[in-house]
Design an enzyme around this catalytic site. Structure first.
Site, mmCIF file in Angstrom:
data_model
loop_
_atom_site.group_PDB
_atom_site.id
_atom_site.type_symbol
_atom_site.label_atom_id
_atom_site.label_comp_id
_atom_site.label_asym_id
_atom_site.label_seq_id
_atom_site.Cartn_x
_atom_site.Cartn_y
_atom_site.Cartn_z
ATOM 1 N N ARG A 23 43.492 50.686 -64.392
ATOM 2 C CA ARG A 23 42.204 51.342 -64.661
ATOM 3 C C ARG A 23 42.072 51.806 -66.104
ATOM 4 N NH1 ARG A 23 42.615 56.259 -61.223
ATOM 5 N NH2 ARG A 23 44.769 55.975 -61.851
ATOM 6 N N HIS A 61 44.116 63.459 -100.811
ATOM 7 C CA HIS A 61 43.255 64.635 -100.950
ATOM 8 C C HIS A 61 43.972 65.932 -100.569
ATOM 9 C CE1 HIS A 61 39.887 61.581 -99.862
ATOM 10 N NE2 HIS A 61 40.173 61.530 -101.150
ATOM 11 N N LYS A 70 46.417 69.441 -91.319
ATOM 12 C CA LYS A 70 45.678 68.414 -90.585
ATOM 13 C C LYS A 70 46.549 67.801 -89.499
ATOM 14 C CE LYS A 70 42.946 67.163 -94.648
ATOM 15 N NZ LYS A 70 42.689 66.107 -95.640
ATOM 16 N N HIS A 117 47.047 64.334 -98.766
ATOM 17 C CA HIS A 117 47.033 63.413 -97.634
ATOM 18 C C HIS A 117 46.120 62.223 -97.911
ATOM 19 C CE1 HIS A 117 45.070 62.025 -93.837
ATOM 20 N NE2 HIS A 117 46.343 61.815 -93.551
#
Length: 182
Positions: A23, A61, A70, A117
């Protein structure tokens, strides 16, 4: 969830347990108590979602006054994800780590505040989602040059090179960048 500290131990690769059958599948992508036990006590205040095509490089960045931790993942496609330690005084200052994140491996990467990053799209396209510990702050954004020889990041770039934004093409060399003070 399996939590694996990388060569820079503050950066953690998370591998969820996936339950699947004919599924489809189910997996837990975040649990506050486990995250705190393995990564630290952080609060997420913003979620972001981007889509990029093959060969696009976004980054590297960071924000200084409003540093963002993050928790990143890829829900479609594949990226080569990189974190660079910008914390002056850290034992791993100026070092980088990477991980390949994809819809297939379903891994997440925790990048704490104090890191630059970026990611490079290795699939035809990629959808990238991430939780942030602070808000995006225009005027407090910095870009580290992706191919600074002093860093020596081993990007898996193919062809004529990555597609970059104007801001990322003009990123700072590491030696000229602004750092976080520990």
């Amino acid at each position: 969830m399996k939590y694996e500290k990388l060569a820079i131990p503050d950066v953690v690769l998370l591998t969820p347990q996936v339950f699947g059958d004919e599924r489809g599948f189910f997996l837990e992508t975040y649990r506050q108590s486990e995250f705190e036990a393995n990564c630290g006590e952080y609060t997420f205040v913003q979620d972001n979602h981007s889509k990029s095509l093959n060969g696009i490089l976004r980054g590297l960045h960071y924000q200084l006054r409003n540093p963002q931790g993050k928790l990143v993942r890829v829900t479609r496609g594949e990226v080569y994800d990189v974190a660079v330690d910008m914390r002056k005084g850290s034992a791993t200052f100026g070092k980088w780590v990477s991980a390949t994140l994809s819809e297939t491996n379903k891994q997440l990467l925790w990048i704490p505040p104090g890191f630059a990053h970026g990611f490079y799209v290795t699939s035809e396209e990629a959808e990238f989602q991430y939780k942030c510990t602070d808000y995006y702050a225009p005027g407090d954004e910095y870009s580290l040059l992706w191919n600074d020889p002093a860093l020596g990041i081993d990007w898996p770039v193919t062809g004529s090179g990555p597609v970059l934004s104007e801001k990322d093409s003009a990123g700072d060399l590491f030696k000229d960048a602004r750092y976080f003070e520990l």
